[in-house]
Design a protein around this motif. Structure first.
Motif, PDB file in Angstrom:
ATOM      1  N   ASN A   1       0.651  -0.889   0.185  1.00 43.23           N
ATOM      2  CA  ASN A   1       0.119   0.155  -0.181  1.00 43.23           C
ATOM      3  C   ASN A   1       1.125   1.550  -0.229  1.00 43.23           C
ATOM      4  O   ASN A   1       1.067   2.046  -0.546  1.00 43.23           O
ATOM      5  CB  ASN A   1      -0.716  -0.309   1.260  1.00 43.23           C
ATOM      6  N   TYR A   2       1.503   1.334   1.101  1.00 47.07           N
ATOM      7  CA  TYR A   2       2.943   2.508   0.879  1.00 47.07           C
ATOM      8  C   TYR A   2       3.335   2.930  -0.543  1.00 47.07           C
ATOM      9  O   TYR A   2       3.239   3.556  -1.135  1.00 47.07           O
ATOM     10  CB  TYR A   2       4.053   1.860   1.972  1.00 47.07           C
ATOM     11  N   ASN A   3       3.502   1.630  -0.857  1.00 48.62           N
ATOM     12  CA  ASN A   3       4.821   2.252  -2.455  1.00 48.62           C
ATOM     13  C   ASN A   3       3.760   1.760  -3.572  1.00 48.62           C
ATOM     14  O   ASN A   3       4.283   2.806  -4.734  1.00 48.62           O
ATOM     15  CB  ASN A   3       4.983   1.021  -2.467  1.00 48.62           C
ATOM     16  N   ASN A   4       2.528   1.557  -3.693  1.00 43.53           N
ATOM     17  CA  ASN A   4       1.794   1.541  -4.410  1.00 43.53           C
ATOM     18  C   ASN A   4       0.792   3.055  -4.726  1.00 43.53           C
ATOM     19  O   ASN A   4       0.145   2.886  -5.884  1.00 43.53           O
ATOM     20  CB  ASN A   4       1.368  -0.041  -4.716  1.00 43.53           C
ATOM     21  N   VAL A   5      -0.212   3.210  -3.493  1.00 39.69           N
ATOM     22  CA  VAL A   5      -0.901   3.856  -2.953  1.00 39.69           C
ATOM     23  C   VAL A   5       0.124   5.665  -2.755  1.00 39.69           C
ATOM     24  O   VAL A   5      -0.532   5.892  -3.183  1.00 39.69           O
ATOM     25  CB  VAL A   5      -1.509   3.675  -2.307  1.00 39.69           C
ATOM     26  N   ILE A   6       0.495   5.348  -1.633  1.00 44.18           N
ATOM     27  CA  ILE A   6       0.470   6.040  -0.462  1.00 44.18           C
ATOM     28  C   ILE A   6       1.607   7.141  -1.339  1.00 44.18           C
ATOM     29  O   ILE A   6       1.867   8.291  -1.126  1.00 44.18           O
ATOM     30  CB  ILE A   6       0.937   6.028   1.634  1.00 44.18           C
ATOM     31  N   LEU A   7       3.275   7.041  -1.409  1.00 47.28           N
ATOM     32  CA  LEU A   7       3.763   7.459  -2.015  1.00 47.28           C
ATOM     33  C   LEU A   7       3.016   8.623  -3.304  1.00 47.28           C
ATOM     34  O   LEU A   7       4.197   9.446  -3.433  1.00 47.28           O
ATOM     35  CB  LEU A   7       5.074   6.801  -1.715  1.00 47.28           C
ATOM     36  N   LYS A   8       2.635   7.525  -4.492  1.00 45.64           N
ATOM     37  CA  LYS A   8       2.538   7.948  -5.263  1.00 45.64           C
ATOM     38  C   LYS A   8       1.736   9.138  -4.981  1.00 45.64           C
ATOM     39  O   LYS A   8       1.781  10.265  -6.208  1.00 45.64           O
ATOM     40  CB  LYS A   8       1.863   6.852  -6.513  1.00 45.64           C
ATOM     41  N   ALA A   9       0.452   9.438  -4.761  1.00 44.91           N
ATOM     42  CA  ALA A   9      -0.544  10.553  -4.353  1.00 44.91           C
ATOM     43  C   ALA A   9       0.579  11.096  -3.874  1.00 44.91           C
ATOM     44  O   ALA A   9       0.168  12.851  -4.168  1.00 44.91           O
ATOM     45  CB  ALA A   9      -1.620   9.799  -2.891  1.00 44.91           C
ATOM     46  N   LEU A  10       1.656  11.090  -3.218  1.00 40.07           N
ATOM     47  CA  LEU A  10       1.963  12.147  -2.334  1.00 40.07           C
ATOM     48  C   LEU A  10       2.729  12.759  -3.036  1.00 40.07           C
ATOM     49  O   LEU A  10       3.783  14.065  -3.395  1.00 40.07           O
ATOM     50  CB  LEU A  10       2.682  11.071  -0.899  1.00 40.07           C
ATOM     51  N   SER A  11       3.474  11.661  -3.833  1.00 46.90           N
ATOM     52  CA  SER A  11       4.690  12.568  -5.292  1.00 46.90           C
ATOM     53  C   SER A  11       3.582  13.400  -6.155  1.00 46.90           C
ATOM     54  O   SER A  11       4.372  14.154  -6.633  1.00 46.90           O
ATOM     55  CB  SER A  11       5.322  11.699  -5.778  1.00 46.90           C
ATOM     56  N   GLU A  12       2.271  13.227  -6.192  1.00 43.99           N
ATOM     57  CA  GLU A  12       1.197  14.054  -7.014  1.00 43.99           C
ATOM     58  C   GLU A  12       1.061  15.551  -6.404  1.00 43.99           C
ATOM     59  O   GLU A  12       0.258  15.891  -6.774  1.00 43.99           O
ATOM     60  CB  GLU A  12       0.585  13.150  -7.467  1.00 43.99           C
ATOM     61  N   GLY A  13       1.116  15.522  -5.298  1.00 46.12           N
ATOM     62  CA  GLY A  13       0.756  16.901  -4.257  1.00 46.12           C
ATOM     63  C   GLY A  13      -0.242  16.606  -3.231  1.00 46.12           C
ATOM     64  O   GLY A  13      -0.628  17.510  -3.021  1.00 46.12           O
ATOM     65  N   LYS A  14      -1.131  15.273  -3.629  1.00 41.44           N
ATOM     66  CA  LYS A  14      -2.427  15.029  -2.643  1.00 41.44           C
ATOM     67  C   LYS A  14      -2.138  14.933  -1.708  1.00 41.44           C
ATOM     68  O   LYS A  14      -0.808  14.321  -0.626  1.00 41.44           O
ATOM     69  CB  LYS A  14      -2.243  14.122  -3.775  1.00 41.44           C
ATOM     70  N   TYR A  15      -2.833  14.911  -0.393  1.00 40.71           N
ATOM     71  CA  TYR A  15      -2.399  14.756   0.888  1.00 40.71           C
ATOM     72  C   TYR A  15      -3.138  13.119   1.075  1.00 40.71           C
ATOM     73  O   TYR A  15      -4.218  12.975   0.441  1.00 40.71           O
ATOM     74  CB  TYR A  15      -3.498  15.829   2.117  1.00 40.71           C
ATOM     75  N   VAL A  16      -3.058  12.267   1.745  1.00 34.96           N
ATOM     76  CA  VAL A  16      -3.561  11.460   2.037  1.00 34.96           C
ATOM     77  C   VAL A  16      -3.164  10.819   4.060  1.00 34.96           C
ATOM     78  O   VAL A  16      -2.672  11.797   4.318  1.00 34.96           O
ATOM     79  CB  VAL A  16      -1.896  10.066   1.919  1.00 34.96           C
ATOM     80  N   ILE A  17      -4.187  10.213   4.010  1.00 33.99           N
ATOM     81  CA  ILE A  17      -5.467  10.313   4.808  1.00 33.99           C
ATOM     82  C   ILE A  17      -4.342   9.010   5.446  1.00 33.99           C
ATOM     83  O   ILE A  17      -5.883   8.088   5.016  1.00 33.99           O
ATOM     84  CB  ILE A  17      -6.637  10.849   5.750  1.00 33.99           C
ATOM     85  N   CYS A  18      -4.325   8.332   6.878  1.00 33.93           N
ATOM     86  CA  CYS A  18      -4.812   7.150   6.302  1.00 33.93           C
ATOM     87  C   CYS A  18      -4.468   6.492   8.164  1.00 33.93           C
ATOM     88  O   CYS A  18      -4.252   6.729   9.372  1.00 33.93           O
ATOM     89  CB  CYS A  18      -2.935   6.480   6.598  1.00 33.93           C
ATOM     90  N   ASP A  19      -5.668   5.467   7.986  1.00 32.42           N
ATOM     91  CA  ASP A  19      -7.304   4.752   9.186  1.00 32.42           C
ATOM     92  C   ASP A  19      -5.471   3.525   9.649  1.00 32.42           C
ATOM     93  O   ASP A  19      -5.429   2.501   9.144  1.00 32.42           O
ATOM     94  CB  ASP A  19      -7.985   4.538   8.901  1.00 32.42           C
ATOM     95  N   ARG A  20      -4.824   3.859  11.104  1.00 31.65           N
ATOM     96  CA  ARG A  20      -3.847   3.587  11.181  1.00 31.65           C
ATOM     97  C   ARG A  20      -2.567   3.269  10.319  1.00 31.65           C
ATOM     98  O   ARG A  20      -3.286   3.242   9.423  1.00 31.65           O
ATOM     99  CB  ARG A  20      -4.452   1.920  11.919  1.00 31.65           C
ATOM    100  N   PHE A  21      -1.652   2.711  10.530  1.00 32.65           N
ATOM    101  CA  PHE A  21       0.132   2.094  10.075  1.00 32.65           C
ATOM    102  C   PHE A  21       1.127   1.957  10.965  1.00 32.65           C
ATOM    103  O   PHE A  21       0.303   1.111  11.644  1.00 32.65           O
ATOM    104  CB  PHE A  21       0.363   4.260   9.577  1.00 32.65           C
ATOM    105  N   HIS A  22       2.099   1.747  10.446  1.00 35.20           N
ATOM    106  CA  HIS A  22       2.985   0.782  11.432  1.00 35.20           C
ATOM    107  C   HIS A  22       2.762   1.111  12.670  1.00 35.20           C
ATOM    108  O   HIS A  22       3.193  -0.053  13.372  1.00 35.20           O
ATOM    109  CB  HIS A  22       4.552   1.252  10.684  1.00 35.20           C
TER     110      HIS A  22
END
Length: 206
Positions: A77-98
């Motif tokens: 999820n981190y490599n394929n969704v979260i980092l991709k969205a951040l690189s596009e300038g989007k905000y990411v909200i994650c329900d729980r993390f590591h």
């Protein structure tokens, strides 16, 4: 290219994460900020299949096996969704993390292997985090909210002693983390939203 902001919501069972994540997402959109919401375990088709295994009330997995499954879902999820969205300038909200894995499968279980795994991978996952909302409530409040639910997962069904262990573990994990904001959620929802709004505004204006 602008780098987006990564916001984590963490906390015990029954502290209102789903409700307050929805508020934060809606507020960011009102501010014309493109935002995605993801969750752990989950966020991808693979992650959701892992979620079904981990939250199954009939599961008898040991805590190390659970942690490894959480990390498999998380890395993807981190490599394929979260980092991709951040690189596009989007905000990411994650329900729980590591931190949830450290708390639930590590500290609360006294499991050294899981704690060591967290220590090895912490820098990799933490480096892009902008803000962590640690939602906290009294044990009685959390327990009462859980009992109002029609369906409970494996972790929600473990009773007050489990909730106490989780609450204490979160306090230990977050006591020296400068990115953490502790938010008490026992009271009125509108009061909690005002607190969240204040910190979101500060993040937006950095």
């Amino acid at each position: 290219m602008a780098i987006g902001k990564f916001i984590i919501f963490e906390g015990n069972e029954g502290t209102g994460k789903s409700t307050h994540i929805q508020y934060a997402s809606d507020y960011l959109k009102k501010c014309n900020i493109e935002c995605i919401v993801t969750r752990e375990p989950g966020g991808t088709a693979f992650g959701e299949s892992v979620r079904d295994i981990l939250l199954d009330t009939n599961s008898n997995l040991d805590s190390v096996s659970e942690a490894v499954l959480f990390y498999a879902s998380r890395v993807y999820n981190y490599n394929n969704v979260i980092l991709k969205a951040l690189s596009e300038g989007k905000y990411v909200i994650c329900d729980r993390f590591h931190y949830s894995t450290l708390v639930y499968q590590g500290i609360s279980q006294g499991n050294k292997e899981v704690i060591e795994l967290h220590n090895v991978l912490d820098e990799y996952f933490a480096k892009n985090i902008s803000l962590i909302f640690h939602l906290d409530a009294s044990i009685d409040t959390s327990f009462s909210r859980i009992n109002e639910r029609d369906i409970s997962d494996k972790f929600e069904k473990q009773g007050k002693e489990f909730l106490i262990k989780i609450k204490e573990a979160y306090s230990e994990v977050f006591k020296n983390n400068a990115k953490v904001v502790n938010v008490l959620t026992d009271g009125d929802k509108n009061d909690v939203e005002k607190v969240l709004k204040g910190y979101l505004d500060k993040l937006i204006n950095e």
